[in-house]
Design a protein around this motif. Sequence first.
Motif: not given
Length: 362
Positions: A149-177
């Motif tokens: 999923n495009d997390i960068d775009k979600l984070a950018a929306l979070g930034q725009k509206y000042n809404i924090p993002l909590l992420l399940d990166a269980v299967s990507s941490f250490g293997g994806e950007a």
Amino acid sequence: MTHPTLLLNPGPVTLTTRVRSALAREDQCHREPEFANLILDIKKRLTEIYPEAINSYDAVLVNGSGTCAVEAMLATLLPAKSTTLVITNGVYGERMTRMIQLHDKPMRRLQFGWSDPIDLVRVEEELTGEEKITHMVAVHNETTTGRLNDIDKLAALGQKYNIPLLLDAVSSFGGEALDFSAQSLLAVAATANKCLHGVPGISFVMVQKSAFATAESHARSLYLDLLGYYKEQQQGYSPFTSPVHACFALHEAILELEDGGGWQKRHAHYSRLSSWLRRELSQLGIKTWLKEDEYSSMISSFCIPDGITYKILHQACRQAGFVIYAGQGELKKSIFRIANMGNLRDEDMARLITVFQKILQP
Ligand SMILES: *Cc1c(COP(=O)(O)O)cnc(C)c1O
């Protein structure tokens, strides 16, 4: 030549000899300083995997598999007086919906089909809608299909509206950007036994340091209270018995990741293996479930070919020494999955491809 069985399920993974050896270390008590020092070193090195995280995030270790880290993150960081937008397109997003319900926190769900991307226009509509959204929750790599999923775009929306993002990166941490410089990224849950190549039993949440500044926990749970772990882990201790050997393995696995050139090198290796597999299987008439550019690097989903059942595929692979993985829920009858994390070399992948050639072109 006989081979040990290789795990191509999305965790636990096949261990390297180096990590396996760490499991046989001399026993330690989790309340002694040598173990506390190990925990402090693990915490430090976890924040160094993505260097942007060093200054602004703390790694909080939690006993249990990845689900435990995800639930502790949601239980502790979502206030009772909040409204969380839960964005789902698969099993793991829906699991978070269930957790938030069980912990009795107000939420709105934005559900997409399990084979569909997150529609950012709809997300933005929700964030600017009538009901005031205070937090966002999403899955990075939806293991259900392998969609990144495009997390960068979600984070950018979070930034725009000042809404924090909590992420399940269980299967990507250490293997994806993962962009830890995104200020809206409040917390990221992950585990030892997927892309980090450790064993199950210990997981962790990367939390923005500011999150604990007020030192208020919203957890209605003793064991899943991240703040409790956070406080004692400042000195390397844990409120409960730690899975000591799983911590030995995680520490060794992080050192091995560092020696191998970090997450970028691992990502490159995963990408090469998974795109090679998809290419070869498609030549055998096995279609991928998603489009090529939608996949993460560590797991692929394939349509079960006509005239063959998952059981036949699983059995043939099993006999050749590979554990492949079924689809979940509504996709159980349509797809099978092959993960490529863990100690998996090019020659193993080549051998797996010949197994499929034999099944499809006997
Ligand atoms: C594996 C996984 C989890 C955690 O599952 P466990 O069974 O607790 O290990 C959570 N989210 C995603 C996306 C996963 O792939």
